[in-house]
Design a protein around this motif. Structure first.
Motif, short mmCIF file in Angstrom:
data_model
loop_
_atom_site.label_atom_id
_atom_site.label_comp_id
_atom_site.label_asym_id
_atom_site.label_seq_id
_atom_site.Cartn_x
_atom_site.Cartn_y
_atom_site.Cartn_z
N GLU A 105 0.81 -1.21 0.00
CA GLU A 105 0.00 0.00 0.00
C GLU A 105 0.85 1.27 0.00
O GLU A 105 0.42 2.31 -0.45
N SER A 106 2.09 1.16 0.52
CA SER A 106 2.93 2.34 0.63
C SER A 106 3.78 2.58 -0.61
O SER A 106 4.46 3.59 -0.71
N ILE A 107 3.78 1.62 -1.53
CA ILE A 107 4.58 1.77 -2.74
C ILE A 107 4.00 2.90 -3.60
O ILE A 107 2.82 2.90 -3.91
N THR A 108 4.86 3.84 -3.96
CA THR A 108 4.39 4.95 -4.81
C THR A 108 4.39 4.52 -6.27
O THR A 108 5.11 3.62 -6.68
N ASN A 109 3.59 5.19 -7.04
CA ASN A 109 3.38 4.86 -8.44
C ASN A 109 3.55 6.15 -9.21
O ASN A 109 2.62 6.92 -9.35
N ASN A 110 4.77 6.42 -9.71
CA ASN A 110 5.02 7.75 -10.27
C ASN A 110 5.76 7.78 -11.59
O ASN A 110 6.13 8.85 -12.07
N MET A 111 6.04 6.64 -12.22
CA MET A 111 6.70 6.61 -13.53
C MET A 111 8.00 7.42 -13.50
O MET A 111 8.20 8.35 -14.28
N ALA A 112 8.89 7.06 -12.59
CA ALA A 112 10.13 7.80 -12.40
C ALA A 112 11.27 6.84 -12.08
O ALA A 112 11.05 5.68 -11.72
N PHE A 113 12.50 7.34 -12.23
CA PHE A 113 13.68 6.56 -11.87
C PHE A 113 14.03 6.78 -10.39
O PHE A 113 13.48 7.68 -9.74
N LYS A 114 14.95 5.96 -9.90
CA LYS A 114 15.34 6.10 -8.50
C LYS A 114 16.06 7.41 -8.24
O LYS A 114 15.87 8.04 -7.19
#
Length: 362
Positions: free
Chosen positions: A22-31
């Motif tokens: 649930e805490s995983i973000t979903n943002n289409m980005a690199f580290k």
């Protein structure tokens, strides 16, 4: 007792696992993310000159050397070529129709066309309705006053979100997943699809079923010389810059925190932000048109004035240009030190003197 402890440990592990998901973000980005707090230089442009050119139904444009190319909705000339020397019309090409070299809908020079110079100036044009890539010899068409065009391939998927020409035989495509929850990038070479680790990082971004897939949409372009890819989302607050081999990959955010796609989906369509609108690549830097306004406001009265943000290809911020009127596209006439802007809503074309800005960008 031992059995109870084992059951308790399993229960705790299950709770922790669910919590992590649930805490995983979903943002289409690199580290690696660079957050841009401020640009080294900020300029507000006020003095502008109205440019009156007799071209009907302009939607966007591009500049190459001394050539101004307009995308239009004029069925008899979807692309209009104009000389920057005297604004004379050099030719109108591409038409609507069912013929082998006609289009069902007008292709955009800003997003569906890629300019390359070999022995002549060429435009690679993605025909999204028919799933094909065409190659127009611009110089020959203008000189002969007749369209010179050929089909590169007619076996690519229609309705791709992005079609980027890497070289004469390799392309970067982005299409919807079968369930319409992802936009999947892959390299297309000799009728074969190939993905990679760097592409899969961005491909992992996902929306819920029946959501607006344009949350994941980008304008994507490739630099002809340094090989860098620049992706500009239209609804997220960051840019992605990467090389196809994955050696370089970076996300640059124009705010202090990345947008979370999961949270965007919780908002109504009108409350979602329209962040970026145009992307232009130059030799040593690129520029993005930053809108950053709620969709409901942008579609009605457009309150925020746009700004154009410039970065180098390592993602370092260079200059921001603030404008005092609304635009939807921009480009540079590097020979004369001028910037052209166009607004599709007001149908107004302007130019600015940016010689000082170009000196600093160089």
């Amino acid at each position: 007792m031992r059995k109870k402890n084992i059951h308790l440990m399993i229960l705790v592990f299950a709770i922790l696992t669910v919590g992590c998901k649930e805490s995983i973000t979903n943002n289409m980005a690199f580290k690696q993310v660079d957050f841009v707090k401020k640009f080294p230089k900020s300029v507000t442009l006020k003095e502008r000159t109205f440019v009156d050119i007799d071209v009907i139904g302009i939607r966007n444009f591009a500049i190459h050397d001394s050539l101004l190319i307009f995308s239009t909705i004029d069925d008899d000339g979807l692309w209009s070529f104009v000389s920057l020397n005297d604004y004379s019309i050099l030719g109108n090409f591409l038409t609507i129709g069912e013929g082998p070299f006609q289009f069902l809908q007008p292709p955009s020079i800003a997003t569906k066309g890629t300019l390359h110079t070999y022995d002549s100036l060429y435009a690679y044009i993605y025909d999204s309705q028919r799933g094909r890539l065409l190659k127009m010899n611009i110089d020959k068409s203008i000189n002969d006053k007749a369209l010179s065009i050929s089909i590169v391939t007619d076996s690519i998927p229609p309705f791709l979100f992005n079609s980027v020409v890497i070289d004469s035989s390799q392309y970067l495509f982005k299409e919807a997943s079968p369930d319409l929850t992802q936009q999947l990038r892959y390299l297309y070479h000799r009728n074969e699809k190939k993905t990679s680790e760097v592409l899969n990082v961005l491909n992992s971004a996902k929306i819920e079923m029946n959501e607006d897939i344009n949350i994941l949409s980008t304008i994507t372009k490739a630099h002809n010389k340094n090989g860098k890819i620049v992706e500009m989302p239209i609804g997220l607050n960051h840019l992605n810059i990467y090389s196809l081999d994955g050696i370089f990959k970076k996300t640059v955010s124009v705010e202090s925190k990345l947008n979370d796609i999961n949270k965007i989906q919780q908002k109504s369509l009108g409350d979602r932000l329209y962040t970026f609108a145009d992307l232009r690549l130059f030799d040593n830097y690129f520029g993005t048109l930053h809108i950053n306004e709620k969709e409901s406001i942008y579609q009605t009265n457009r309150e925020k004035k746009p700004r154009i943000l410039f970065f180098d290809y390592d993602g370092k911020p260079l200059i921001e240009i603030n404008l005092e009127h609304h635009i939807t596209s921009f480009d540079f006439d590097l020979n004369r030190g001028e910037m052209y802007t166009f607004d599709v809503h007001s149908d107004e074309l302007y130019k600015y003197d940016i010689r000082q800005i170009l000196q600093e960008l160089r």
